[in-house]
Structure formats: structure tokens, C-alpha cells
Design an enzyme around this catalytic site. Structure first.
Site, PDB file in Angstrom:
ATOM      1  N   ASP A  81       0.074 -18.638  22.862  1.00 59.00           N
ATOM      2  CA  ASP A  81       0.281 -17.622  21.825  1.00 59.00           C
ATOM      3  C   ASP A  81       1.741 -17.175  21.821  1.00 59.00           C
ATOM      4  O   ASP A  81       2.412 -17.193  22.857  1.00 59.00           O
ATOM      5  CB  ASP A  81      -0.629 -16.417  22.077  1.00 59.00           C
ATOM      6  CG  ASP A  81      -0.914 -15.609  20.814  1.00 59.00           C
ATOM      7  OD1 ASP A  81      -0.312 -15.905  19.757  1.00 59.00           O
ATOM      8  OD2 ASP A  81      -1.738 -14.684  20.878  1.00 59.00           O
TER       9      ASP A  81
ATOM     10  N   GLU B   6      -8.374 -13.908  15.346  1.00 63.21           N
ATOM     11  CA  GLU B   6      -7.831 -13.215  16.527  1.00 63.21           C
ATOM     12  C   GLU B   6      -7.257 -11.862  16.135  1.00 63.21           C
ATOM     13  O   GLU B   6      -7.397 -10.877  16.865  1.00 63.21           O
ATOM     14  CB  GLU B   6      -6.744 -14.074  17.190  1.00 63.21           C
ATOM     15  CG  GLU B   6      -6.228 -13.524  18.518  1.00 63.21           C
ATOM     16  CD  GLU B   6      -4.975 -12.673  18.391  1.00 63.21           C
ATOM     17  OE1 GLU B   6      -4.536 -12.119  19.407  1.00 63.21           O
ATOM     18  OE2 GLU B   6      -4.447 -12.556  17.271  1.00 63.21           O
ATOM     19  N   GLU B   7      -6.611 -11.823  14.990  1.00 61.44           N
ATOM     20  CA  GLU B   7      -5.906 -10.619  14.564  1.00 61.44           C
ATOM     21  C   GLU B   7      -6.858  -9.533  14.053  1.00 61.44           C
ATOM     22  O   GLU B   7      -7.918  -9.823  13.495  1.00 61.44           O
ATOM     23  CB  GLU B   7      -4.914 -10.960  13.445  1.00 61.44           C
ATOM     24  CG  GLU B   7      -3.889 -12.026  13.798  1.00 61.44           C
ATOM     25  CD  GLU B   7      -2.770 -11.496  14.679  1.00 61.44           C
ATOM     26  OE1 GLU B   7      -2.870 -10.353  15.154  1.00 61.44           O
ATOM     27  OE2 GLU B   7      -1.787 -12.227  14.892  1.00 61.44           O
TER      28      GLU B   7
ATOM     29  N   HIS C  80       5.052  -9.629  14.585  1.00 63.06           N
ATOM     30  CA  HIS C  80       4.429  -8.822  13.533  1.00 63.06           C
ATOM     31  C   HIS C  80       5.438  -8.271  12.532  1.00 63.06           C
ATOM     32  O   HIS C  80       5.320  -7.134  12.067  1.00 63.06           O
ATOM     33  CB  HIS C  80       3.595  -7.689  14.135  1.00 63.06           C
ATOM     34  CG  HIS C  80       2.255  -8.166  14.615  1.00 63.06           C
ATOM     35  ND1 HIS C  80       1.271  -7.319  15.066  1.00 63.06           N
ATOM     36  CD2 HIS C  80       1.727  -9.425  14.705  1.00 63.06           C
ATOM     37  CE1 HIS C  80       0.203  -8.029  15.417  1.00 63.06           C
ATOM     38  NE2 HIS C  80       0.470  -9.310  15.204  1.00 63.06           N
TER      39      HIS C  80
ATOM     40  N   ASP D 207       3.033 -16.885  15.774  1.00 63.88           N
ATOM     41  CA  ASP D 207       1.776 -16.147  15.921  1.00 63.88           C
ATOM     42  C   ASP D 207       0.700 -16.608  14.927  1.00 63.88           C
ATOM     43  O   ASP D 207       0.314 -15.828  14.067  1.00 63.88           O
ATOM     44  CB  ASP D 207       2.092 -14.654  15.723  1.00 63.88           C
ATOM     45  CG  ASP D 207       0.992 -13.723  16.147  1.00 63.88           C
ATOM     46  OD1 ASP D 207       0.062 -14.162  16.821  1.00 63.88           O
ATOM     47  OD2 ASP D 207       1.071 -12.528  15.792  1.00 63.88           O
TER      48      ASP D 207
END
Length: 361
Positions: free
Chosen positions: A248, A201-202, A330, A159
Site C-alpha cells: 500500500d 478499502e477506503e 489523499h 493508493d
């Protein structure tokens, strides 16, 4: 990839309404545009034979990618951090060393975040920017911000360090073939290749329309207002995007990729065919047709990711993200130790064949 799973998925009805509205999306691809943007709608791949497939499989190197492209990215790299700068420099240097004459652009801007204004920098690398049409491969290079835990940092291997490394390896492995895209000839389509590495992006805190997709939101708006070809009236850089292939959450073992969008289904089917052919030739490692990556099912929604600002403006999208997400998503375990080398190597081969076929190389 950021935000809770329940916040990342838009329902089926929303997706159908979104897709139905695409041809009339504002500031994007309009029905009144001139004829050349429509060429992508009937573009066909140049199917490679088994000899060419073997050559591609031999030309890509997972060990070289791992050492030279991936490992330098396995650092904390949230926007504005020293690691973000290091990752950006690494990506640029890896591209600049190639022969294919990539044109690099850094799209730097400030945006309001939950922590005040922050600087973001997208990386756009284009072969032959004067070509009217481009196949676009994209990923994000930032990592999500997490507080350090027991002296561990979040490096976001799947990620999205691995997708970045895959794109760099593709550029290296296909360097000699991509040289021919420097010029346009009557025997080839007016078509080339572009790589985009998105920043931001996050989400910094909680996924929302304001706190997410910083880089892709900015770049999509910028490209929508930039005439293409230069000086053109009525067509923008978004018209020049044949297909946005977004990578992704790649690198964990046994991924399954669904098809998300009907208007790119024929390209998803091409990925399925390439995977099958490479398997039949014995060119994929630890791979079975029962556990194929590209599955015969469609996803009943759309995952929030960097393609969204482009999708809303009418750009065709092929979203290569596994469903379900990797188990390490995550967590501090999204690291090098939990990556699957064979899976990444196999997907490298599939993606490289796809690109060469699309570009008629």
C-alpha cells in the site's frame, strides 16, 4: 488507504494485546489444527545466487508495467463506479493472458455504507488452488471517493494503483517460472502463490470499523468458514495462507518501510538482505544504502489496512507500507506525475526475488 492518520494507528499496547491473542483468534487459525498449517512456521527461503538475481533484474520491465499495467488504472475507481468496473476488467484481462494458468475468482457482495447498500467485488487469483499452502500478495484496487475539484479527479496513484501494477508485473515477469506451480511434486513444498485485489478499502465518509475495509472484512470471514483443502475438517482457507504480504501507498520517492510484526520479522529481514544484495550487484537505480527502503526499526503500532481482518484471525502479515506516508497521500497530487520510476522499478526487483525465494523457484 483512507481515514485520518490519527485514526489509522492503533497504540502499542493494543498491538501487543492483539498479537498475543492471535493464536486463539476465533474463526481463524486454531492450535488444534492438523500439522500442515504449522509448516509455514519453519519454512525457509531458497536463496538465489548473483546470476539468478541478474536474470530477474533483466526480466522485469518498468516501461512495460507503466504502459500496460499502471496507466489503465490511473482513473477514478471508487466502488460501484464505471472506473471500478474498468479497473477490475483490466486486472482480470492482464492475468488471463498469462501462461501460468491462474484461477480467477470474483467475490461479489453487498454491504451497507453511509450511502446505502453498495456492491463490492474482490479479485482472487490463485495458482494451483489445490496446493495446501499459499504465499499471498495483496493490495486494494479501489480509489477513495472525492468530489471533483477544478475538473480533477482522485486517481490514487500510490493508493493503490502502483501496488496493483507491481503485482501484475510480477505475474508477467515471472510467468515462465510460475508455470511449475501448476503441479505439486515430491521435490517441492506443497506451496503456491495467490494474488488478492481488495475492493472497498477506503472509507466513503469517515474511517470507522463500519466504514472501511469492506472487501477484506468480507473475504477474511468467507475464507475462515471455507474448508481447505476442500472437504477438510478443522482447517480453513486461512490456514492455507503462509504469509499475507500487503502492499500500500507505494510509488513516491524515498520510501522507508518499518517492520510491524515480530512473527514476520525474519521475512522482513529477508527483504533487507535482498535489497542489500541487489545494491551490491549494481542492479538498483538511484539507490544508496544510506537511503535503503527497509529500515532497521520497528513501528510502535499497527496501521489500519486490509491486513487487519486477517491478522485478527491469526494470519502472519508482512505489511509493506511506508512510514511516514507519502506527502501526496489523499490529495489530488497523488497522480502519475509525482511517481518515482526508479523506486518502483527497484521495489519490483526486490519483491520478485522475495517471491521466487519463498516459493523455491
Amino acid at each position: 488507504m483512507a481515514g485520518g492518520r490519527h485514526r489509522r494507528v492503533v497504540g502499542t499496547l493494543h498491538l501487543l494485546l492483539l498479537v498475543a491473542a492471535l493464536p486463539w483468534a476465533s474463526r481463524g487459525v486454531s492450535p488444534s489444527a492438523s500439522a500442515w498449517p504449522e509448516e509455514k512456521n519453519y519454512h525457509q527461503p531458497a536463496i538465489l545466487n548473483s546470476s539468478a538475481l541478474r536474470q530477474i533484474a533483466e526480466g522485469t520491465s518498468i516501461s512495460e508495467m507503466w504502459q500496460n499495467d499502471l496507466q489503465p488504472l490511473l482513473i477514478e475507481r471508487y466502488p460501484g463506479s464505471p472506473g471500478s468496473y474498468a479497473a477490475r476488467q483490466h486486472i482480470m484481462q492482464r492475468i488471463q493472458r498469462l501462461q501460468a494458468d491462474w484461477v480467477l475468482e470474483i467475490d461479489t457482495f453487498l454491504s451497507q455504507t453511509p450511502y446505502g447498500y453498495r456492491s463490492f467485488s474482490n479479485i482472487i487469483s490463485t495458482l494451483n488452488p489445490t496446493a495446501k499452502r499459499h504465499l499471498v500478495l495483496a493490495c486494494h484496487y479501489d480509489s477513495k471517493y472525492f468530489s471533483h475539484w477544478n475538473n480533477r479527479v482522485f486517481v490514487g496513484a500510490t493508493d493503490s494503483a502502483v501496488p496493483c501494477a507491481m503485482m501484475l508485473e510480477l505475474a508477467r515477469a515471472l510467468d515462465k517460472k510460475l508455470l511449475s506451480l501448476k503441479t505439486v511434486s515430491d521435490s517441492k513444498p506443497d506451496l503456491s502463490l495467490q494474488l488478492i485485489f481488495f475492493d472497498g478499502e477506503e472509507a466513503f465518509l469517515h474511517w470507522s470499523p463500519q466504514d472501511s475495509l469492506y472487501g477484506s472484512r468480507h473475504l477474511a470471514a468467507k475464507m475462515a468458514s471455507t474448508p481447505h483443502p476442500p472437504g477438510a475438517r478443522g482447517t480453513s482457507q486461512l490456514h492455507g495462507m503462509d504469509l499475507l504480504v500487503l502492499l500500500d501507498l507505494i510509488g513516491a520517492p524515498n520510501p522507508t518501510f518499518p517492520n510491524f510484526f515480530p512473527n514476520s520479522a525474519r521475512w522482513f529481514e529477508r527483504l533487507q538482505a535482498i535489497e542489500h544484495e541487489l545494491h551490491e550487484l549494481g542492479l538498483l537505480k538511484d539507490h544508496s544504502l544510506e537511503g535503503r527502503y527497509f529500515q532497521n526499526y520497528s513501528y510502535g503500532g499497527v496501521i489500519q489496512d486490509d491486513h487487519i481482518p486477517f491478522l485478527r484471525r491469526g494470519v502472519p502479515v508482512l505489511h509493506l507500507i511506508p512510514s511516514p506516508f507519502p506527502e501526496v497521500w489523499h490529495t489530488m497530487d497523488d497522480n502519475e506525475e509525482n511517481l518515482d520510476e526508479s523506486t518502483i522499478d527497484n521495489l519490483n526487483k526486490i519483491l520478485q526475488v522475495f517471491v521466487l525465494e519463498y516459493l523455491h523457484l
